[in-house]
Design a protein around this motif. Structure first.
Motif, PDB file in Angstrom:
ATOM      1  N   PHE A  84     -89.879 -17.435 -41.368  1.00 52.47           N
ATOM      2  CA  PHE A  84     -89.876 -18.681 -40.587  1.00 52.47           C
ATOM      3  C   PHE A  84     -88.348 -18.487 -39.646  1.00 52.47           C
ATOM      4  O   PHE A  84     -87.824 -17.676 -39.689  1.00 52.47           O
ATOM      5  CB  PHE A  84     -89.718 -19.902 -41.509  1.00 52.47           C
ATOM      6  CG  PHE A  84     -88.478 -19.845 -42.523  1.00 52.47           C
ATOM      7  CD1 PHE A  84     -87.331 -20.484 -42.117  1.00 52.47           C
ATOM      8  CD2 PHE A  84     -88.856 -19.283 -43.756  1.00 52.47           C
ATOM      9  CE1 PHE A  84     -86.271 -20.510 -42.802  1.00 52.47           C
ATOM     10  CE2 PHE A  84     -87.723 -19.372 -44.585  1.00 52.47           C
ATOM     11  CZ  PHE A  84     -86.339 -19.850 -44.144  1.00 52.47           C
ATOM     12  N   ALA A  85     -88.429 -19.478 -39.073  1.00 57.29           N
ATOM     13  CA  ALA A  85     -87.191 -19.689 -37.895  1.00 57.29           C
ATOM     14  C   ALA A  85     -85.823 -19.703 -38.798  1.00 57.29           C
ATOM     15  O   ALA A  85     -85.375 -20.842 -39.263  1.00 57.29           O
ATOM     16  CB  ALA A  85     -87.402 -20.949 -37.154  1.00 57.29           C
ATOM     17  N   TRP A  86     -85.301 -18.582 -38.872  1.00 59.21           N
ATOM     18  CA  TRP A  86     -84.096 -18.435 -39.654  1.00 59.21           C
ATOM     19  C   TRP A  86     -82.927 -19.395 -38.984  1.00 59.21           C
ATOM     20  O   TRP A  86     -82.055 -19.444 -39.620  1.00 59.21           O
ATOM     21  CB  TRP A  86     -83.731 -16.893 -39.657  1.00 59.21           C
ATOM     22  CG  TRP A  86     -84.446 -16.200 -40.585  1.00 59.21           C
ATOM     23  CD1 TRP A  86     -85.569 -16.418 -41.482  1.00 59.21           C
ATOM     24  CD2 TRP A  86     -84.588 -14.779 -40.594  1.00 59.21           C
ATOM     25  NE1 TRP A  86     -86.244 -15.391 -42.027  1.00 59.21           N
ATOM     26  CE2 TRP A  86     -85.577 -14.427 -41.610  1.00 59.21           C
ATOM     27  CE3 TRP A  86     -83.927 -13.699 -39.968  1.00 59.21           C
ATOM     28  CZ2 TRP A  86     -85.949 -12.887 -41.908  1.00 59.21           C
ATOM     29  CZ3 TRP A  86     -84.338 -12.290 -40.191  1.00 59.21           C
ATOM     30  CH2 TRP A  86     -84.963 -12.067 -41.080  1.00 59.21           C
ATOM     31  N   ASN A  87     -83.032 -19.387 -37.802  1.00 59.09           N
ATOM     32  CA  ASN A  87     -81.765 -20.428 -37.269  1.00 59.09           C
ATOM     33  C   ASN A  87     -81.677 -21.793 -37.940  1.00 59.09           C
ATOM     34  O   ASN A  87     -80.853 -22.438 -37.721  1.00 59.09           O
ATOM     35  CB  ASN A  87     -81.837 -20.343 -35.629  1.00 59.09           C
ATOM     36  CG  ASN A  87     -83.181 -20.917 -35.286  1.00 59.09           C
ATOM     37  OD1 ASN A  87     -84.173 -21.483 -36.210  1.00 59.09           O
ATOM     38  ND2 ASN A  87     -83.474 -21.319 -34.043  1.00 59.09           N
ATOM     39  N   GLN A  88     -82.733 -22.120 -38.683  1.00 56.82           N
ATOM     40  CA  GLN A  88     -82.661 -23.194 -39.748  1.00 56.82           C
ATOM     41  C   GLN A  88     -81.901 -23.306 -40.908  1.00 56.82           C
ATOM     42  O   GLN A  88     -81.651 -24.132 -41.535  1.00 56.82           O
ATOM     43  CB  GLN A  88     -84.317 -23.911 -39.645  1.00 56.82           C
ATOM     44  CG  GLN A  88     -85.051 -23.862 -38.507  1.00 56.82           C
ATOM     45  CD  GLN A  88     -84.658 -25.187 -37.823  1.00 56.82           C
ATOM     46  OE1 GLN A  88     -84.333 -26.098 -38.428  1.00 56.82           O
ATOM     47  NE2 GLN A  88     -84.606 -25.091 -36.506  1.00 56.82           N
ATOM     48  N   VAL A  89     -81.653 -21.834 -41.248  1.00 60.20           N
ATOM     49  CA  VAL A  89     -81.011 -21.509 -42.611  1.00 60.20           C
ATOM     50  C   VAL A  89     -79.712 -22.296 -42.662  1.00 60.20           C
ATOM     51  O   VAL A  89     -79.762 -23.019 -43.710  1.00 60.20           O
ATOM     52  CB  VAL A  89     -81.157 -20.240 -42.733  1.00 60.20           C
ATOM     53  CG1 VAL A  89     -80.288 -19.914 -44.072  1.00 60.20           C
ATOM     54  CG2 VAL A  89     -82.334 -19.485 -42.938  1.00 60.20           C
ATOM     55  N   PRO A  90     -78.851 -22.094 -41.728  1.00 57.24           N
ATOM     56  CA  PRO A  90     -77.614 -22.597 -41.983  1.00 57.24           C
ATOM     57  C   PRO A  90     -77.563 -24.400 -42.350  1.00 57.24           C
ATOM     58  O   PRO A  90     -76.859 -24.797 -42.902  1.00 57.24           O
ATOM     59  CB  PRO A  90     -76.745 -22.511 -40.747  1.00 57.24           C
ATOM     60  CG  PRO A  90     -77.238 -21.399 -40.093  1.00 57.24           C
ATOM     61  CD  PRO A  90     -78.778 -21.339 -40.365  1.00 57.24           C
ATOM     62  N   ALA A  91     -78.522 -25.090 -41.684  1.00 58.51           N
ATOM     63  CA  ALA A  91     -78.480 -26.522 -41.838  1.00 58.51           C
ATOM     64  C   ALA A  91     -79.106 -26.785 -43.072  1.00 58.51           C
ATOM     65  O   ALA A  91     -78.743 -27.612 -43.976  1.00 58.51           O
ATOM     66  CB  ALA A  91     -79.463 -27.028 -40.752  1.00 58.51           C
ATOM     67  N   TYR A  92     -80.167 -25.787 -43.694  1.00 58.36           N
ATOM     68  CA  TYR A  92     -80.738 -25.936 -45.025  1.00 58.36           C
ATOM     69  C   TYR A  92     -79.568 -25.615 -45.972  1.00 58.36           C
ATOM     70  O   TYR A  92     -79.360 -26.251 -47.140  1.00 58.36           O
ATOM     71  CB  TYR A  92     -81.898 -25.192 -45.274  1.00 58.36           C
ATOM     72  CG  TYR A  92     -83.056 -25.596 -44.774  1.00 58.36           C
ATOM     73  CD1 TYR A  92     -83.734 -26.749 -45.361  1.00 58.36           C
ATOM     74  CD2 TYR A  92     -83.701 -25.080 -43.364  1.00 58.36           C
ATOM     75  CE1 TYR A  92     -84.932 -27.188 -44.918  1.00 58.36           C
ATOM     76  CE2 TYR A  92     -84.921 -25.665 -42.980  1.00 58.36           C
ATOM     77  CZ  TYR A  92     -85.657 -26.703 -43.573  1.00 58.36           C
ATOM     78  OH  TYR A  92     -86.775 -27.243 -43.301  1.00 58.36           O
ATOM     79  N   ARG A  93     -78.862 -24.585 -45.707  1.00 56.11           N
ATOM     80  CA  ARG A  93     -77.716 -24.122 -46.690  1.00 56.11           C
ATOM     81  C   ARG A  93     -76.683 -25.338 -46.942  1.00 56.11           C
ATOM     82  O   ARG A  93     -76.354 -25.806 -48.034  1.00 56.11           O
ATOM     83  CB  ARG A  93     -77.025 -22.993 -46.476  1.00 56.11           C
ATOM     84  CG  ARG A  93     -76.065 -22.455 -47.313  1.00 56.11           C
ATOM     85  CD  ARG A  93     -75.274 -21.119 -47.095  1.00 56.11           C
ATOM     86  NE  ARG A  93     -74.524 -20.844 -48.103  1.00 56.11           N
ATOM     87  CZ  ARG A  93     -73.390 -19.931 -47.893  1.00 56.11           C
ATOM     88  NH1 ARG A  93     -73.010 -19.825 -46.776  1.00 56.11           N
ATOM     89  NH2 ARG A  93     -72.672 -19.909 -48.992  1.00 56.11           N
ATOM     90  N   LYS A  94     -76.293 -26.024 -45.586  1.00 53.88           N
ATOM     91  CA  LYS A  94     -75.479 -27.144 -45.914  1.00 53.88           C
ATOM     92  C   LYS A  94     -75.896 -28.195 -46.588  1.00 53.88           C
ATOM     93  O   LYS A  94     -75.047 -28.858 -47.385  1.00 53.88           O
ATOM     94  CB  LYS A  94     -75.136 -27.678 -44.437  1.00 53.88           C
ATOM     95  CG  LYS A  94     -73.929 -28.874 -44.289  1.00 53.88           C
ATOM     96  CD  LYS A  94     -73.780 -28.899 -42.818  1.00 53.88           C
ATOM     97  CE  LYS A  94     -72.786 -30.245 -42.781  1.00 53.88           C
ATOM     98  NZ  LYS A  94     -73.047 -31.442 -43.248  1.00 53.88           N
ATOM     99  N   ARG A  95     -77.306 -28.597 -46.672  1.00 58.13           N
ATOM    100  CA  ARG A  95     -77.846 -29.672 -47.351  1.00 58.13           C
ATOM    101  C   ARG A  95     -77.729 -29.095 -48.830  1.00 58.13           C
ATOM    102  O   ARG A  95     -77.761 -30.149 -49.784  1.00 58.13           O
ATOM    103  CB  ARG A  95     -79.362 -29.941 -46.855  1.00 58.13           C
ATOM    104  CG  ARG A  95     -79.188 -30.449 -45.442  1.00 58.13           C
ATOM    105  CD  ARG A  95     -80.622 -30.306 -44.854  1.00 58.13           C
ATOM    106  NE  ARG A  95     -81.590 -31.187 -45.312  1.00 58.13           N
ATOM    107  CZ  ARG A  95     -83.077 -31.051 -45.425  1.00 58.13           C
ATOM    108  NH1 ARG A  95     -83.399 -30.346 -44.359  1.00 58.13           N
ATOM    109  NH2 ARG A  95     -83.826 -31.835 -46.195  1.00 58.13           N
TER     110      ARG A  95
END
Length: 223
Positions: free
Chosen positions: A154-165
């Motif tokens: 999937f779009a890995w550039n979303q991972v940092p936001a998910y990790r923060k959450r």
């Protein structure tokens, strides 16, 4: 940066697991849900019995992968297989995750959240609703036809936001979906999840390939 954890999922073969006994693996995944990688409790018990012979450091925990189970099914498997993790890969609610934690207090509960190709959460979210009910969150590529195991990213550039959450609710974030020895280093270097989960990416013609497993683990532990 803390070393990422690695989970090799969909193991079925005793000889493959024996060949992994000196590798720095954190979790092995055993699929109890309907899948071409589905395993019986009897075979899973045989595999888990090998973990006591692990040759490097602490042996990995065995994670059982389930899709929308009931407590009876979980209890039946756990009575025969000493799992360290129950990984819920369906549309299980936060309330059900809490029921599982209460019923099996010595076992971690992980919740897989499907993410569409563009990074949008599908059924199972939002992540924040699982605060206090799970021990880890795993992002996997959404597939309308199956619960995980799509072999697509999937779009890995979303991972940092998910990790923060995930950090805000106090749990580690794992990423699955389309990972291979060739791309996992990029994911870890650029987007920094706490752990990674691979299955089809370390297979050749549908069978686990020890050379690919070894290469994948080396990439993770060097990142």
């Amino acid at each position: 940066m803390t070393e990422a954890q690695v989970k090799i999922c969909g193991l079925q073969d005793v000889e493959v697991l024996k060949s992994m006994l000196r590798l720095p693996v954190d979790y092995i995944g055993l699929v109890f849900a309907p899948s071409r990688r589905q395993i019986t409790a009897e075979r899973a018990s045989e595999l888990v019995s090998l973990l006591k012979d692990w040759g490097t450091g602490k042996p990995p925990l065995a994670a059982g992968v389930f899709v929308n189970p009931d407590l009876e099914e979980l209890g039946d498997v756990l009575s025969r297989v000493p799992l360290g993790v129950i990984q819920l890969h369906g549309s299980e609610s936060p309330a059900f995750c809490q029921e599982v934690k209460t019923a099996f207090p010595d076992v971690q509960v992980w919740k897989a959240l499907p993410v569409s190709a563009d990074g949008e959460e599908k059924h199972g979210g939002p992540m924040e609703s699982y605060a206090g009910t799970v021990d880890a969150v795993l992002l996997d590529t959404y597939d309308p036809a199956q619960a995980g195991g799509s072999g697509r990213t999937f779009a890995w550039n979303q991972v940092p936001a998910y990790r923060k959450r995930a950090q805000e609710i106090g749990v580690p974030l794992f990423v699955a979906g389309g990972l291979t020895p060739d791309n996992v280093g990029e994911l870890l270097a650029d987007y920094g999840p706490d752990g990674v989960d691979v299955s089809s990416g370390v297979e050749t013609e549908g069978m686990k390939d020890i050379a690919k497993i070894t290469a994948f683990i080396e990439r993770v532990k060097q990142s």
